[in-house]
Design an enzyme around this catalytic site. Structure first.
Site, PDB file in Angstrom:
ATOM      1  CE  LYS A  20       0.565 -17.324  -2.508  1.00  0.00           C
ATOM      2  NZ  LYS A  20      -0.303 -18.499  -2.364  1.00  0.00           N
TER       3      LYS A  20
ATOM      4  CG  ASP B  55      -7.260  -3.981   4.212  1.00  0.00           C
ATOM      5  OD1 ASP B  55      -8.236  -3.915   4.984  1.00  0.00           O
ATOM      6  OD2 ASP B  55      -7.166  -3.322   3.158  1.00  0.00           O
TER       7      ASP B  55
ATOM      8  CE1 TYR C 167      -3.185  -2.850   0.147  1.00  0.00           C
ATOM      9  CE2 TYR C 167      -3.948  -2.063   2.268  1.00  0.00           C
ATOM     10  CZ  TYR C 167      -4.058  -2.934   1.204  1.00  0.00           C
ATOM     11  OH  TYR C 167      -5.063  -3.867   1.208  1.00  0.00           O
TER      12      TYR C 167
ATOM     13  CG  ASP D 113     -12.463  -5.886   6.632  1.00  0.00           C
ATOM     14  OD1 ASP D 113     -12.147  -5.310   7.698  1.00  0.00           O
ATOM     15  OD2 ASP D 113     -12.889  -5.286   5.632  1.00  0.00           O
TER      16      ASP D 113
ATOM     17  CG  ASP E   6      -2.895 -19.502  -0.497  1.00  0.00           C
ATOM     18  OD1 ASP E   6      -2.088 -19.424   0.445  1.00  0.00           O
ATOM     19  OD2 ASP E   6      -2.646 -20.145  -1.533  1.00  0.00           O
TER      20      ASP E   6
END
Ligand code: NAD
Length: 360
Positions: free
Chosen positions: A190, A246, A145, A250, A222
């Site tokens: 990852k 992020d 980001y 959520d 994942d």
């Protein structure tokens, strides 16, 4: 440790002031119990600050926060200010600059399903079990980001970059949090595809040697997304870089059902014994649809206060007291409207606050 603390109280808009009033009642009781003297300075933020001072984060409010040991935040925003240019609106104009100004690089969001509330979760009751409490620690100021962004006519790129120091400081917070809870940390990456994430895993593994009492595991993002709905109880603390955190925070918060139950903390440092500066707020917003009716759930705000004691004052045992008081009231069958189920007793914002005060 100093026995006097300074707190900036920013109630904000919508249900913010309603739920903050209940947290302040709890604050008073906790001060008596801990022997702390807490000076509270109240300041405008968000829409009310636009109305009173012309901008969402006035200089005077920023100064109040700078002089404080922590910020207790309600929520900001509402339809009244939605026509303003985006950068001037309450959330963009207040919360984001505040996070930036204080370099709040660690976001902590517990996803909690209290005993007896499994029915509020979209997951099956047998998956939730008796109760659930997973903490997601998300890196908030680095990674994809914030990396270099480029764009041509037929291409675009975002750069994922992490330094050792950035990984270490967020990992310290995750390890220290795990130490105060179930002593298990799952670091998300990852590493099978991304070089940045190979480095992330190396740095976290190395740092783990300083925390031999915490069991460290690693999981690809994942798989983590899958495991969170398949068997969330396997997790205690989850550590993730910005984008993965992020998404996963959520996902984890949805497991809990109502936004009215979920606290959060954003920290500018590892808490250690002395605590760290941070901003403590409910995960939800100003809920304009129910504001002013006395029906909002104050539990997220009250648990955020518990997190303030835990992380800003270095008193994890106080968080536990608050958590247990909330559990007691829920076990007695009291519910605000957002978590009401058959056979339980409906109470308003004030009554819920009073019941929790009594339980503490
Ligand atoms: P919201 O979180 O305010 O509301 C979403 C839903 O959850 C609503 O149905 C609301 O009634 C319910 N809800 C939230 N908190 C609750 C509580 N304590 N008790 C009972 N029910 C609760 O999100 P939204 O509707 O998307 O946004 C409303 C306003 O809040 C917008 O102006 C938005 O910009 C702002 N917002 C602020 C923050 C913040 O201050 N940190 C975060 C998110 C949204």
């Amino acid at each position: 440790m100093s026995n006097t603390k300074n707190i900036a109280v920013l109630a904000g808009d919508g249900i913010g002031p309603e739920v903050m009033a209940e947290a302040l009642k709890v604050f008073e009781v906790l001060e008596k119990k801990t022997g702390l003297t807490v000076n509270k300075t109240f300041a405008d933020i968000g829409g009310i600050a636009i109305d009173n001072h012309g901008k969402a984060l006035p200089e005077s409010t920023l100064k109040t926060c700078e002089a404080a040991d922590a910020i207790l935040f309600g929520s900001v925003g509402g339809p009244k200010w939605e026509k303003l240019p985006p950068a001037e609106q309450p959330e963009r104009g207040a919360l984001l600059p505040l996070r930036k100004h204080f370099n709040l690089y660690a976001n902590l969001r517990p996803a909690i399903v209290f005993r007896g509330l499994a029915g509020a979760s979209p997951l099956k009751a047998e998956i939730i079990g008796d109760e659930l409490n997973v903490l997601v620690v998300r890196e908030l100021t680095g990674g994809l980001y914030f990396g270099k962004k480029e764009r041509g006519d037929d291409w675009a790129s975002d750069n994922m970059i992490y330094t050792r120091a950035e990984i270490e400081r967020i990992a310290h917070i995750a390890f220290q949090s795990a130490r105060q809870r179930g002593k298990k940390l799952c670091s998300i990456d990852k590493a099978n595809v991304l070089t940045t994430m190979v480095f992330w895993r190396e740095v976290v593994t190395e740092l783990g040697k300083q925390y031999p009492d915490v069991t460290l595991t690693h999981m690809y993002v994942d798989n983590a997304a899958m495991q969170l709905v398949r068997n969330p109880r396997q997790f205690d603390v989850i550590l993730a870089e910005n984008m993965f955190g992020d998404i996963l925070s959520d996902e984890a918060s949805m497991i809990a059902g109502s936004l009215g139950m979920l606290p959060s903390a954003s920290l500018a440092g590892a808490p250690g014994k002395e605590g760290a500066f941070g901003l403590f707020e409910p995960s939800g917003g100003s809920a304009p649809d129910i504001a002013g009716q006395g029906i909002a759930n104050p539990i997220a705000q009250i648990l955020s206060l518990g997190m303030l004691f835990q992380y800003a004052f270095g008193m994890p045992e106080v968080y536990t007291q608050v958590h247990n008081a909330v559990q007691k009231v829920l076990s007695q069958g009291y519910r605000t409207r957002d978590i009401l189920t058959e056979g339980t007793t409906l109470v308003g914002t004030k009554q819920m606050g009073d019941l929790i005060v009594k339980a503490i």
